[in-house]
Write a protein that holds these residues in place. Sequence first.
Motif, PDB file in Angstrom:
ATOM      1  N   MET A 276       0.757  -0.916   0.142  1.00  0.00           N
ATOM      2  CA  MET A 276      -0.174  -0.395   0.043  1.00  0.00           C
ATOM      3  C   MET A 276       1.123   1.365  -0.253  1.00  0.00           C
ATOM      4  N   LYS A 277      -0.131   2.905  -0.456  1.00  0.00           N
ATOM      5  CA  LYS A 277       1.137   3.402  -0.573  1.00  0.00           C
ATOM      6  C   LYS A 277       0.295   4.829   0.582  1.00  0.00           C
ATOM      7  N   ILE A 278       1.580   5.181   1.237  1.00  0.00           N
ATOM      8  CA  ILE A 278       1.015   6.077   1.921  1.00  0.00           C
ATOM      9  C   ILE A 278       2.165   7.727   2.419  1.00  0.00           C
ATOM     10  N   TYR A 279       1.130   8.725   2.317  1.00  0.00           N
ATOM     11  CA  TYR A 279       1.715  10.145   2.497  1.00  0.00           C
ATOM     12  C   TYR A 279       2.648   9.924   3.479  1.00  0.00           C
ATOM     13  N   ASN A 280       3.775  10.054   3.262  1.00  0.00           N
ATOM     14  CA  ASN A 280       4.826  10.452   4.270  1.00  0.00           C
ATOM     15  C   ASN A 280       5.569  11.588   4.388  1.00  0.00           C
ATOM     16  N   THR A 281       5.361  12.037   6.014  1.00  0.00           N
ATOM     17  CA  THR A 281       5.743  13.589   6.190  1.00  0.00           C
ATOM     18  C   THR A 281       6.862  13.957   6.108  1.00  0.00           C
ATOM     19  N   LEU A 282       8.106  12.888   5.813  1.00  0.00           N
ATOM     20  CA  LEU A 282       9.483  13.589   6.277  1.00  0.00           C
ATOM     21  C   LEU A 282       9.807  13.890   4.784  1.00  0.00           C
ATOM     22  N   THR A 283       9.206  12.766   3.587  1.00  0.00           N
ATOM     23  CA  THR A 283       9.587  13.216   2.505  1.00  0.00           C
ATOM     24  C   THR A 283       8.189  14.053   1.122  1.00  0.00           C
ATOM     25  N   ARG A 284       7.374  14.080   2.573  1.00  0.00           N
ATOM     26  CA  ARG A 284       6.450  15.219   1.571  1.00  0.00           C
ATOM     27  C   ARG A 284       5.739  14.590   0.117  1.00  0.00           C
ATOM     28  N   THR A 285       5.244  12.764   0.216  1.00  0.00           N
ATOM     29  CA  THR A 285       5.278  12.125  -1.111  1.00  0.00           C
ATOM     30  C   THR A 285       4.635  11.095  -0.729  1.00  0.00           C
ATOM     31  N   VAL A 286       3.570  10.546  -1.786  1.00  0.00           N
ATOM     32  CA  VAL A 286       3.081   9.133  -0.995  1.00  0.00           C
ATOM     33  C   VAL A 286       3.473   8.201  -2.000  1.00  0.00           C
ATOM     34  N   GLU A 287       4.002   7.250  -0.723  1.00  0.00           N
ATOM     35  CA  GLU A 287       5.448   6.116  -1.240  1.00  0.00           C
ATOM     36  C   GLU A 287       4.723   4.589  -1.143  1.00  0.00           C
ATOM     37  N   GLU A 288       5.095   3.929  -1.698  1.00  0.00           N
ATOM     38  CA  GLU A 288       4.802   3.052  -1.084  1.00  0.00           C
ATOM     39  C   GLU A 288       5.709   2.475   0.067  1.00  0.00           C
ATOM     40  N   ILE A 289       4.574   1.603   1.334  1.00  0.00           N
ATOM     41  CA  ILE A 289       5.004   0.857   1.929  1.00  0.00           C
ATOM     42  C   ILE A 289       6.330  -0.078   1.415  1.00  0.00           C
ATOM     43  N   VAL A 290       7.410   0.118   2.310  1.00  0.00           N
ATOM     44  CA  VAL A 290       8.272  -1.278   1.871  1.00  0.00           C
ATOM     45  C   VAL A 290       8.666  -1.438   3.359  1.00  0.00           C
ATOM     46  N   PRO A 291       8.796  -2.564   4.494  1.00  0.00           N
ATOM     47  CA  PRO A 291       9.548  -2.588   5.246  1.00  0.00           C
ATOM     48  C   PRO A 291      10.892  -2.810   5.548  1.00  0.00           C
ATOM     49  N   GLN A 292      11.567  -2.331   6.197  1.00  0.00           N
ATOM     50  CA  GLN A 292      12.848  -2.663   6.460  1.00  0.00           C
ATOM     51  C   GLN A 292      13.468  -4.325   6.108  1.00  0.00           C
ATOM     52  N   ARG A 293      12.246  -5.251   7.246  1.00  0.00           N
ATOM     53  CA  ARG A 293      12.294  -5.962   7.108  1.00  0.00           C
ATOM     54  C   ARG A 293      11.602  -6.747   6.862  1.00  0.00           C
ATOM     55  N   GLN A 294      11.720  -7.896   5.607  1.00  0.00           N
ATOM     56  CA  GLN A 294      10.664  -8.659   4.616  1.00  0.00           C
ATOM     57  C   GLN A 294       9.229  -9.206   5.236  1.00  0.00           C
ATOM     58  N   GLY A 295       8.056  -7.829   4.513  1.00  0.00           N
ATOM     59  CA  GLY A 295       7.145  -8.291   5.734  1.00  0.00           C
ATOM     60  C   GLY A 295       6.609  -8.475   6.859  1.00  0.00           C
ATOM     61  N   ARG A 296       7.695  -8.053   7.664  1.00  0.00           N
ATOM     62  CA  ARG A 296       7.269  -6.713   9.167  1.00  0.00           C
ATOM     63  C   ARG A 296       7.185  -6.001   9.431  1.00  0.00           C
ATOM     64  N   ILE A 297       6.240  -5.180   9.982  1.00  0.00           N
ATOM     65  CA  ILE A 297       5.886  -3.897   9.953  1.00  0.00           C
ATOM     66  C   ILE A 297       6.194  -3.253  11.787  1.00  0.00           C
ATOM     67  N   ARG A 298       7.696  -2.315  11.685  1.00  0.00           N
ATOM     68  CA  ARG A 298       7.577  -2.024  13.447  1.00  0.00           C
ATOM     69  C   ARG A 298       6.483  -0.502  13.226  1.00  0.00           C
ATOM     70  N   LEU A 299       5.372  -0.653  14.286  1.00  0.00           N
ATOM     71  CA  LEU A 299       4.814   0.727  13.949  1.00  0.00           C
ATOM     72  C   LEU A 299       5.352   1.157  15.345  1.00  0.00           C
ATOM     73  N   PHE A 300       5.326   2.407  15.880  1.00  0.00           N
ATOM     74  CA  PHE A 300       5.543   3.651  16.484  1.00  0.00           C
ATOM     75  C   PHE A 300       4.583   4.269  16.506  1.00  0.00           C
ATOM     76  N   VAL A 301       3.212   4.807  17.894  1.00  0.00           N
ATOM     77  CA  VAL A 301       2.457   5.546  17.858  1.00  0.00           C
ATOM     78  C   VAL A 301       3.158   6.653  19.181  1.00  0.00           C
ATOM     79  N   CYS A 302       2.847   7.610  19.684  1.00  0.00           N
ATOM     80  CA  CYS A 302       3.473   8.146  20.253  1.00  0.00           C
ATOM     81  C   CYS A 302       1.447   7.682  21.120  1.00  0.00           C
TER      82      CYS A 302
END
Length: 457
Positions: free
Chosen positions: A1-27
């Motif tokens: 899926m694609k998501i807007y990344n504030t860091l790059t100010r573009t919509v980007e495909e989510i490619v996790p650093q480790r294949q198939g695993r997403i580490r999500l942190f929320v304040c």
Amino acid sequence: MKIYNTLTRTVEEIVPQRQGRIRLFVCGPTVYNYIHLGNARTFVLFDSLAKYLSFSGFEVFYLQNITDIDDKTLRVASESGVPWTEVSQKFYEEYRKDMEALGANSVNVYAKATLYIEEIKSQIRRLLKKGFAYETSDGVYFHVEKFRDMGALSGQKLDKVVPGSRVSPSEQKLNPSDFVLWKKQKPGEPAWDSPWGYGRPGWHIEDTAITESFFGKSYDIHGGAKDLMFPHHEAEIGQMRSISGKKYLAKYWIHGGYLNFGGDKMSKSTGNFILLREALRKYSRQQIRFFLLNANYSSDLLYTEDLFKASCEALDRIQTAYEMLHGVEGQSGSEDFDPGIYLSRIRSSLDNNFDTRSAFAYLQELSSMIFRSGGKLSPEIAARARETYMFVDRIFGILKNDAVGSDVSRAIQGIINLREEFRKKRDFATSDMIRKILEESGVRIEDEASGTKWRFV
RNA sequence: GGAUAGGUGGCAGAGAGGUCAUGCGUGGGACUGCAGAUCCCAUCUACUAGGGUUCAAAUCCCUACCUAUCCUCCA
């Protein structure tokens, strides 16, 4: 899926650093009060996003911090004459109850800041060693000028930032934007031992200490509402990247919009808010979730009674269509259609920057198709349509799945059968009275050609 | 002052070069003992303003105006 990344100010495909695993942190929240609807918006957003990522085939680990020591905690403690630990513990538990009541249950670990004091001290030690921090008489500070990318997330330039009016003249900070890593103890305050004397952690450092403990120096997605973007998230990036030397703290930064109320941002500090639990007394969690999700996640959303009601009407229609699926006649209608296309449209809406508003629009279209069929759908089509609703419900939690066949439902069915006897005798006065009493008890009944339907309201 | 995001029909709110968003609301009709739900028809040819690019712009470019938020604790 694609998501807007504030860091790059573009919509980007989510490619996790480790294949198939997403580490999500929320304040997570500072637990010194009950959370309000605006807080709930953020948590519902990331709850749904985490669930959708799981459905998309990722193995998601969702981490949330809990700020359980803070100026506000201490203030509430001293105002109420209760130990600060009790304040934190109480509101932490209430927060968990609120999340449960909201159906936001995708967080894997809630990490309390005070359980990570050693990790916090370790980070501060490393920052000092590398020259990114310095000690003063009242604390240890991060020196923002030492970190080149300071402000990259929010687009702020350090020299243009107007220093806050609360910067007191006695502070020995090298730059007004320097933020505190370790607050030295003031009389009567709780404190932990450290190389810099007794004290307690600053707000920003707890998050990086916690994420480093779980995820290491870099992870995939960092979420939060946009009010945390500056300076909180900037501070996190400054701290962790100064320590790690890595390019990212988190590769994707997702920021949610505010919930506005009475023309202003819903906020505890201004007293302009509705508590989530107050809302839950008046509305179902499905209604609240639908309202909060039926908008672009990054846009601000206005809460008014009228808008909420309108949203409930829309949800009601979806719910009614879904219920209609249970009673289909099992015969082909003249206008058969493929519910599968709605499911794929919903998925592509969500893949496109988590466009929940469009996804719901398609669900509404599917509902219209079902109504137009007049309840005559082949079992196969009904099953496929039901699949679509259930998919949406598992991610967003917006449908009521009242247990049909429970004792309660048998009792209600009995009352409806009784009313049917009066209707047959054309004793409408009595049958209307029964309907009215049921309605007042939270059960709405509707007479249809195929029989009388009921549901909780 | 700096930063960020925006300005779409009565309202909320998608869309991002050419085809119906969607929902709420409103008017009429059908169905119903009534109510509700639902259906049909209608309402609505909406895109801040002014320039430009193009065969074609709500969608791209420029200018102006306006709004919100952040720069202080905040989801």
